[in-house]
Enzyme design. Sequence first.
Site, mmCIF file in Angstrom:
data_model
loop_
_atom_site.group_PDB
_atom_site.id
_atom_site.type_symbol
_atom_site.label_atom_id
_atom_site.label_comp_id
_atom_site.label_asym_id
_atom_site.label_seq_id
_atom_site.Cartn_x
_atom_site.Cartn_y
_atom_site.Cartn_z
ATOM 1 N N LEU A 171 -18.315 -12.606 -7.642
ATOM 2 C CA LEU A 171 -19.200 -13.773 -7.587
ATOM 3 C C LEU A 171 -18.521 -14.957 -8.271
ATOM 4 O O LEU A 171 -19.193 -15.765 -8.915
ATOM 5 C CB LEU A 171 -20.545 -13.468 -8.253
ATOM 6 C CG LEU A 171 -21.515 -12.587 -7.463
ATOM 7 C CD1 LEU A 171 -22.828 -12.420 -8.226
ATOM 8 C CD2 LEU A 171 -21.808 -13.153 -6.072
ATOM 9 N N LYS A 189 15.575 -2.761 1.901
ATOM 10 C CA LYS A 189 14.458 -2.379 1.025
ATOM 11 C C LYS A 189 14.684 -0.980 0.447
ATOM 12 O O LYS A 189 14.507 -0.741 -0.747
ATOM 13 C CB LYS A 189 13.167 -2.400 1.862
ATOM 14 C CG LYS A 189 11.901 -2.448 1.058
ATOM 15 C CD LYS A 189 10.695 -2.304 1.949
ATOM 16 C CE LYS A 189 9.988 -3.599 2.236
ATOM 17 N NZ LYS A 189 8.735 -3.408 2.990
ATOM 18 N N VAL A 232 0.828 -1.208 0.000
ATOM 19 C CA VAL A 232 0.000 0.000 0.000
ATOM 20 C C VAL A 232 0.862 1.257 0.000
ATOM 21 O O VAL A 232 0.673 2.163 -0.811
ATOM 22 C CB VAL A 232 -0.963 -0.014 1.213
ATOM 23 C CG1 VAL A 232 -1.666 1.319 1.357
ATOM 24 C CG2 VAL A 232 -1.985 -1.120 1.059
ATOM 25 N N LEU A 283 -7.099 -0.223 -3.153
ATOM 26 C CA LEU A 283 -6.441 -0.845 -4.312
ATOM 27 C C LEU A 283 -6.259 -2.353 -4.135
ATOM 28 O O LEU A 283 -6.095 -2.849 -3.021
ATOM 29 C CB LEU A 283 -5.108 -0.174 -4.610
ATOM 30 C CG LEU A 283 -4.066 0.019 -3.519
ATOM 31 C CD1 LEU A 283 -3.243 -1.232 -3.335
ATOM 32 C CD2 LEU A 283 -3.187 1.197 -3.896
ATOM 33 N N ARG A 284 -6.315 -3.034 -5.260
ATOM 34 C CA ARG A 284 -6.133 -4.495 -5.272
ATOM 35 C C ARG A 284 -4.745 -4.811 -5.784
ATOM 36 O O ARG A 284 -4.266 -4.157 -6.713
ATOM 37 C CB ARG A 284 -7.147 -5.172 -6.217
ATOM 38 C CG ARG A 284 -8.571 -5.082 -5.777
ATOM 39 C CD ARG A 284 -9.486 -5.338 -6.948
ATOM 40 N NE ARG A 284 -9.255 -4.367 -8.016
ATOM 41 C CZ ARG A 284 -9.760 -4.452 -9.238
ATOM 42 N NH1 ARG A 284 -10.503 -5.480 -9.574
ATOM 43 N NH2 ARG A 284 -9.519 -3.520 -10.148
ATOM 44 N N CYS A 326 -5.345 -9.021 2.866
ATOM 45 C CA CYS A 326 -6.432 -8.156 3.355
ATOM 46 C C CYS A 326 -7.639 -8.907 3.878
ATOM 47 O O CYS A 326 -7.960 -8.840 5.068
ATOM 48 C CB CYS A 326 -6.865 -7.207 2.250
ATOM 49 S SG CYS A 326 -5.667 -5.914 1.967
HETATM 50 C C1 UDX Z 1 -8.704 -6.602 -1.565
HETATM 51 C C2 UDX Z 1 -9.766 -5.552 -1.941
HETATM 52 O O1 UDX Z 1 -10.346 -5.881 -3.208
HETATM 53 C C3 UDX Z 1 -9.152 -4.157 -1.973
HETATM 54 O O2 UDX Z 1 -10.151 -3.201 -2.218
HETATM 55 C C4 UDX Z 1 -8.475 -3.884 -0.634
HETATM 56 O O3 UDX Z 1 -7.820 -2.641 -0.653
HETATM 57 C C5 UDX Z 1 -7.480 -4.977 -0.295
HETATM 58 O O4 UDX Z 1 -8.111 -6.265 -0.345
HETATM 59 P P1 UDX Z 1 -6.736 -7.888 -2.868
HETATM 60 O O5 UDX Z 1 -6.533 -8.648 -1.588
HETATM 61 O O6 UDX Z 1 -5.549 -7.329 -3.560
HETATM 62 O O7 UDX Z 1 -7.732 -6.649 -2.611
HETATM 63 O O8 UDX Z 1 -7.424 -8.873 -3.908
HETATM 64 P P2 UDX Z 1 -8.890 -9.129 -4.520
HETATM 65 O O9 UDX Z 1 -8.818 -8.987 -5.980
HETATM 66 O O10 UDX Z 1 -9.924 -8.371 -3.809
HETATM 67 O O11 UDX Z 1 -9.053 -10.698 -4.212
HETATM 68 C C6 UDX Z 1 -8.992 -11.206 -2.875
HETATM 69 C C7 UDX Z 1 -9.170 -12.704 -2.846
HETATM 70 O O12 UDX Z 1 -10.503 -13.067 -3.199
HETATM 71 C C8 UDX Z 1 -8.284 -13.475 -3.842
HETATM 72 O O13 UDX Z 1 -7.779 -14.634 -3.201
HETATM 73 C C9 UDX Z 1 -9.215 -13.856 -4.976
HETATM 74 O O14 UDX Z 1 -8.802 -15.009 -5.633
HETATM 75 C C10 UDX Z 1 -10.511 -14.064 -4.204
HETATM 76 N N1 UDX Z 1 -11.720 -13.877 -5.019
HETATM 77 C C11 UDX Z 1 -12.020 -12.655 -5.549
HETATM 78 C C12 UDX Z 1 -12.584 -14.942 -5.232
HETATM 79 O O15 UDX Z 1 -12.348 -16.065 -4.760
HETATM 80 N N2 UDX Z 1 -13.725 -14.742 -5.973
HETATM 81 C C13 UDX Z 1 -14.049 -13.538 -6.487
HETATM 82 O O16 UDX Z 1 -15.102 -13.454 -7.136
HETATM 83 C C14 UDX Z 1 -13.160 -12.465 -6.295
#
Ligand code: UDX
Length: 445
Positions: A258, A35, A11, A161-162, A268
Amino acid sequence: MEIAVVGSGYVGLVTGVCLAHLGHRVTCIDINLEKINKLRKGVPPIYEPGLDVMLKDLIRKKRITFSTSIKTGTKKAVVIFIAVGTPSKPNGEADLTYVENVAREVAENMHSYKLLVEKSTVPAETGLRIRRTVQMNLPKKYRNKNNGGLEFDVASNPEFLREGSAIEDFMNPDRVVVGVESKRAEEIFREIYKPLKPRMIVTDLKSAELIKHASNSFLATKISFINSIAQVCDRVGADVLKVSEGMGFDKRIGRHFLDAGIGYGGSCFPKDVEAFIHLSEKSGYNFILLDAVRKVNESQRRYFIRLIEDKLWIVKNKVIAVLGLSFKPNTDDMRSAPSVDIIQALQKEGATVRAYDPQAMENAQSLLPGVTLTKDVFSAVKGAHCLLLLTEWPEFKKIDFKRIHNLMQQPLVFDGRNMFADENLEQYGFEYYGIGRGIYKGERG
Ligand code: UDX
């Protein structure tokens, strides 16, 4: 704007780089000298698409600098983003030691107005605690608010952010949420984010903190919901892909998040859901819905393992090929990756595991002892009794299934992300299992 970002993890670093890209002068601070030295040379310590190019460019233009010292790194800054880690304590509560340390050190070295901003996901009330910590640790001559006191603000500006699309998310936010206590702080945020022309949600500190908790928990709930639907689909012979498509076109529901599979991982969702359950409990509310979300997520991995055990029949001495290790595509992050639990369970039963991931193998090495990490997909599947797809990296979509079939000992594919649902793997001679496709009825409970 002169900005300092304390903490150069996912982040912090992405925030620092993107703010510098918007035209601000940014100093990224981290206690880890190794780092910081890497960053000074333009080498990001993490894999995030596009980050290395932006970083090198900004260093060349002298718009971003790096420091290990809060004292020197925050000297000129008007705004200080706090983006240090908030790890989980054994009871699930967020450990805010690092946040407190930063607040104290910033205060001790403060000689002009500063806006301290929480970026990390923190429990409601953290902002107020930061304010108190700063007030108590200011240089003595500035502590008396009525006589020569130093003005400062504390705000919350949660990050959404993701990983894997972090820069894109930062530059094109659905909304920017700021929790502020003064007009001055609000104006500073408007100035910082002006180039993005975002939809700004301006609110109080506690509400901003809760927006972040509520958003992440809701997304995790969506995933566990569709995973529960997948369980029912398998039992009644329905197809979860069609169900989520049919649900998703309803604008009130939406198609995002979904996708059924082996559950959510990452740095997260698992931690934030846990922390929110704890926070609610502490406030006197038993958030039973979130407790179920967590349980469903954990059970999804076990379900996948049982499917493999059932179809493979004997796991002992079998060679299992794994494609994808990171918790999701386009990242090297292995934190709470479902792959770790699944592989370890199969190793425990005596399987030999060979795995390939486009980016996460370095991070996976220490987490998965005994797993042979291969140089490509084909070396992983050679002589294997089954293939597990655990992360839906786009490049796996293009693999040569005919060649894979020829290389494998047994033509069994378990697709934990329903990535190959449209590939009709049966045409190559594979026996194919996805999640919630109505073809596996072996599991009960
Ligand atoms: C998440 C939030 O999306 C973001 O807004 C926040 O700031 C941090 O946490 P991130 O952890 O980077 O982001 O990934 P994300 O794309 O949200 O996916 C999280 C997990 O859910 C992954 O393991 C993904 O594989 C899983 N997932 C996501 C599913 O199993 N099904 C889905 O439909 C979507």
